[in-house]
Enzyme design. Sequence first.
Site, PDB file in Angstrom:
ATOM      1  N   GLU A   1       0.826  -1.227   0.000  1.00  0.00           N
ATOM      2  CA  GLU A   1       0.000   0.000   0.000  1.00  0.00           C
ATOM      3  C   GLU A   1       0.851   1.264   0.000  1.00  0.00           C
ATOM      4  O   GLU A   1       0.548   2.236   0.695  1.00  0.00           O
ATOM      5  CB  GLU A   1      -0.946   0.021   1.220  1.00  0.00           C
ATOM      6  CG  GLU A   1      -2.112  -0.927   1.127  1.00  0.00           C
ATOM      7  CD  GLU A   1      -3.179  -0.479   0.137  1.00  0.00           C
ATOM      8  OE1 GLU A   1      -3.163   0.684  -0.284  1.00  0.00           O
ATOM      9  OE2 GLU A   1      -4.005  -1.333  -0.224  1.00  0.00           O
TER      10      GLU A   1
HETATM   11  C1  LIG Z   1       2.663  -9.632   0.802  1.00  0.00           C
HETATM   12  C2  LIG Z   1       2.399  -8.582  -0.223  1.00  0.00           C
HETATM   13  C3  LIG Z   1       1.099  -8.325  -0.632  1.00  0.00           C
HETATM   14  C4  LIG Z   1       0.850  -7.412  -1.645  1.00  0.00           C
HETATM   15  N1  LIG Z   1      -0.424  -7.269  -2.130  1.00  0.00           N
HETATM   16  C5  LIG Z   1      -0.616  -6.540  -3.267  1.00  0.00           C
HETATM   17  C6  LIG Z   1      -1.889  -6.537  -3.915  1.00  0.00           C
HETATM   18  O1  LIG Z   1      -2.845  -7.169  -3.459  1.00  0.00           O
HETATM   19  N2  LIG Z   1      -2.017  -5.828  -5.069  1.00  0.00           N
HETATM   20  C7  LIG Z   1      -0.985  -5.136  -5.615  1.00  0.00           C
HETATM   21  O2  LIG Z   1      -1.157  -4.530  -6.662  1.00  0.00           O
HETATM   22  N3  LIG Z   1       0.241  -5.118  -5.008  1.00  0.00           N
HETATM   23  C8  LIG Z   1       0.443  -5.793  -3.868  1.00  0.00           C
HETATM   24  N4  LIG Z   1       1.668  -5.807  -3.251  1.00  0.00           N
HETATM   25  C9  LIG Z   1       2.764  -5.072  -3.888  1.00  0.00           C
HETATM   26  C10 LIG Z   1       3.252  -3.891  -3.102  1.00  0.00           C
HETATM   27  O3  LIG Z   1       2.330  -2.847  -3.178  1.00  0.00           O
HETATM   28  C11 LIG Z   1       4.650  -3.534  -3.663  1.00  0.00           C
HETATM   29  O4  LIG Z   1       5.536  -4.532  -3.208  1.00  0.00           O
HETATM   30  C12 LIG Z   1       5.094  -2.166  -3.255  1.00  0.00           C
HETATM   31  O5  LIG Z   1       4.328  -1.185  -3.886  1.00  0.00           O
HETATM   32  C13 LIG Z   1       6.570  -1.926  -3.590  1.00  0.00           C
HETATM   33  O6  LIG Z   1       6.861  -2.278  -4.902  1.00  0.00           O
HETATM   34  P1  LIG Z   1       8.118  -3.220  -5.203  1.00  0.00           P
HETATM   35  O7  LIG Z   1       7.999  -4.428  -4.380  1.00  0.00           O
HETATM   36  O8  LIG Z   1       8.228  -3.359  -6.666  1.00  0.00           O
HETATM   37  O9  LIG Z   1       9.365  -2.402  -4.650  1.00  0.00           O
HETATM   38  P2  LIG Z   1      10.083  -1.183  -5.380  1.00  0.00           P
HETATM   39  O10 LIG Z   1       9.089  -0.221  -5.919  1.00  0.00           O
HETATM   40  O11 LIG Z   1      11.122  -1.714  -6.308  1.00  0.00           O
HETATM   41  O12 LIG Z   1      10.806  -0.484  -4.144  1.00  0.00           O
HETATM   42  C14 LIG Z   1      12.005  -0.993  -3.544  1.00  0.00           C
HETATM   43  C15 LIG Z   1      12.543   0.062  -2.568  1.00  0.00           C
HETATM   44  O13 LIG Z   1      12.876   1.247  -3.286  1.00  0.00           O
HETATM   45  C16 LIG Z   1      12.193   2.364  -2.737  1.00  0.00           C
HETATM   46  N5  LIG Z   1      11.800   3.268  -3.821  1.00  0.00           N
HETATM   47  C17 LIG Z   1      11.185   2.946  -4.965  1.00  0.00           C
HETATM   48  N6  LIG Z   1      10.959   4.049  -5.699  1.00  0.00           N
HETATM   49  C18 LIG Z   1      11.429   5.094  -4.986  1.00  0.00           C
HETATM   50  C19 LIG Z   1      11.467   6.492  -5.200  1.00  0.00           C
HETATM   51  N7  LIG Z   1      10.952   7.059  -6.295  1.00  0.00           N
HETATM   52  N8  LIG Z   1      12.032   7.266  -4.254  1.00  0.00           N
HETATM   53  C20 LIG Z   1      12.522   6.734  -3.125  1.00  0.00           C
HETATM   54  N9  LIG Z   1      12.511   5.403  -2.868  1.00  0.00           N
HETATM   55  C21 LIG Z   1      11.955   4.601  -3.781  1.00  0.00           C
HETATM   56  C22 LIG Z   1      10.989   1.809  -2.031  1.00  0.00           C
HETATM   57  O14 LIG Z   1      10.533   2.667  -1.005  1.00  0.00           O
HETATM   58  C23 LIG Z   1      11.521   0.480  -1.510  1.00  0.00           C
HETATM   59  O15 LIG Z   1      12.162   0.676  -0.282  1.00  0.00           O
HETATM   60  C24 LIG Z   1       1.920  -6.677  -2.201  1.00  0.00           C
HETATM   61  C25 LIG Z   1       3.232  -6.892  -1.735  1.00  0.00           C
HETATM   62  C26 LIG Z   1       3.471  -7.842  -0.778  1.00  0.00           C
HETATM   63  C27 LIG Z   1       4.886  -8.081  -0.347  1.00  0.00           C
END
Ligand SMILES: Cc1cc2nc3c(=O)[nH]c(=O)nc-3n(C[C@H](O)[C@H](O)[C@H](O)COP(=O)(O)OP(=O)(O)OC[C@H]3O[C@@H](n4cnc5c(N)ncnc54)[C@H](O)[C@@H]3O)c2cc1C
Length: 614
Positions: free
Chosen positions: A466
Amino acid sequence: MAQGLRAAIDFLLYEWLQAQTLATRERFADHSRETFDAVLDTCERIAREKYAPFNRLVDTEEPRFDGERVILPAATHEAWKAYADSGMLSAAQDYAIGGMQLPYTVEAAGNAFFAAASVSIGAGMLTVGNANLLMAHGTEAQRRAFARHEFAGRFSGTMCLSEPQAGSSLSDIATRAVPDGDDYEADPLGPRYRLRGNKMWISAGEHELTENIVHLVLAKIPGPDGRLPPGVKGISLFIVPKKLVDADGRLTGERNDVALAGLNHKCGWRGTTNTLLNFGEGRYPVRAPGLDGRGAGAIGYRVGEPGQGLRYMFHMMNEARIGVGMAATMLGMAGYLASLDYARNRPQGRPIGPAGKDPAQPPVRIIEHADVKRMLLAQKAYCEGALALELYCARLVDEQHTGDAAAADEARLLLEVLTPIAKSWPSEWCLEANSLAIQVHGGYGYTRDFPVEQYWRDNRLNMIHEGTHGIQALDLLGRKVLMEEGRGMQLLGARMAATIARARGVPALAAHADALHGAWDAVRAATQAAWADGDPVPALANAVPYLQAFGHTVLAWIWLDVALAAAGREDAANRGRLLACRYFFHYELPKTAAWLQVVRERDLTCAEMPEDAF
Ligand SMILES: Cc1cc2nc3c(=O)[nH]c(=O)nc-3n(C[C@H](O)[C@H](O)[C@H](O)COP(=O)(O)OP(=O)(O)OC[C@H]3O[C@@H](n4cnc5c(N)ncnc54)[C@H](O)[C@@H]3O)c2cc1C
């Protein structure tokens, strides 16, 4: 556990927030404290009977995929059924469609019991959010075919935003949606498209708890050149049911082209499936010709206008984020109450007197040591404070929906500013509470024989999904405190000022009132200093310390306001509230000075760290 939780909720709802006065609103006119209590009683009972006893089971018996079906423990099926039968899925809906017209404040309080008992068995948060979105932005036909069956528990819902390459940055999603045939706009369920793409991390994306799963999918409609439009403005929203339905939501017997590519094996929150879904790859061909002449392509019905998908998704975000904050809070609360119980029973060590320790004395219970009390008081201050914040925000949601125009607008803007805190603060500090709960248990806390390690693992998710912590911080400092010329922040400041004025009249709270006044001034000054020349690079370089300072200041205000409701009462529970407030002001609020210093000075230590120096 439930007893301590119920007492905390009752106090905050009725003594502090005066939730019973909501019954004077037309929409809630049939309600009263009695009906609110009846809802809380039901939730507490179902959580105690159908959720709490199976919390460890759903952790150890992870969801399995046998190649055809996802298998969940029988207890999960029973819990879902009990929850759906309770009517909580449609609690806030109109009577006309089978709802209870319950205030969101009471709905959120009721759902807290499920999160505390077993967060990952789940209590339909995604399903309700999905159906609410369709109520707000779908057509009557879409509500009838999908949302109503979600409220009844026949169907469940998902939110499909993330993709393997696009998490925080949703503008990079690559799922495509193309019109399905020349008559695509004539479908009674909405303009019909074929979708192809991969969605990662989809919670509850596959299971057999319900007859059908309603996926809400973000995708891009290619332009005339076949390319996907760049940026978030090109994102549209589609309803993609796992199984196709007719206008009344009856299954047609056709399986849609949505396939489970695999289950993710998570650190915690294991009672809920988490999936990689392939849309439209041809695994389940449906209604040829489709994309390849043989029926490939998942059939999806567009919601609203093209290009508005993210805006529609965000419509539900305030409630979804309060839900995440509440889940984090309840995991913290569960750990706090478990460690309190442990500390009251575990004998270990002897007290230090003026003459040192006396080995001839029997050991004392660890709750008698100052440092253990510190760990318990920290947990109490984090978790009961967070609970108050979540209920306060839920009350603002009710104000937004049922208040007069001015009050509704004020609530809307306050929610804009407070939502990043409501989501992030408990995710960080109630997780810290879980860590302290393990510490109170010593070595036993690090084993699976006690529940606290699971609470920590379950809670660790909340800073990630989220919107990650970092993204929430950018939203707060980069957008929310600036929007509408900073009016949201001014409104929040005015509410703090009102609390401060009242607290100055109570001798025991006057010093806290002064401290809060100073802390909020420092937050405002740091906000201005960060944006001194409007350059977002140095302004946002320390967005997370800003989020932490802002959050701690908001919690200090919440605690001071709660303390005003507790002041002058001599019973142990209210003494406990006043002491938790004092703990927060003495041990926590001073931390904001260090966090704000790097914001104010636009410290670039992290931003300028060369990659090769790591
Ligand atoms: C158990 C679980 C349930 C989930 N359920 C859902 C769901 O039902 N539906 C859905 O759509 N998604 C879901 N998600 C996905 C979740 O919303 C994403 O994992 C989250 O948005 C982060 O994306 P990412 O994992 O690709 O990490 P990334 O976006 O790659 O981020 C990695 C790190 O980089 C940082 N970062 C990234 N961009 C920036 C920036 N511009 N500036 C500063 N820091 C940055 C982030 O803060 C983080 O610390 C779920 C995830 C998990 C683990």
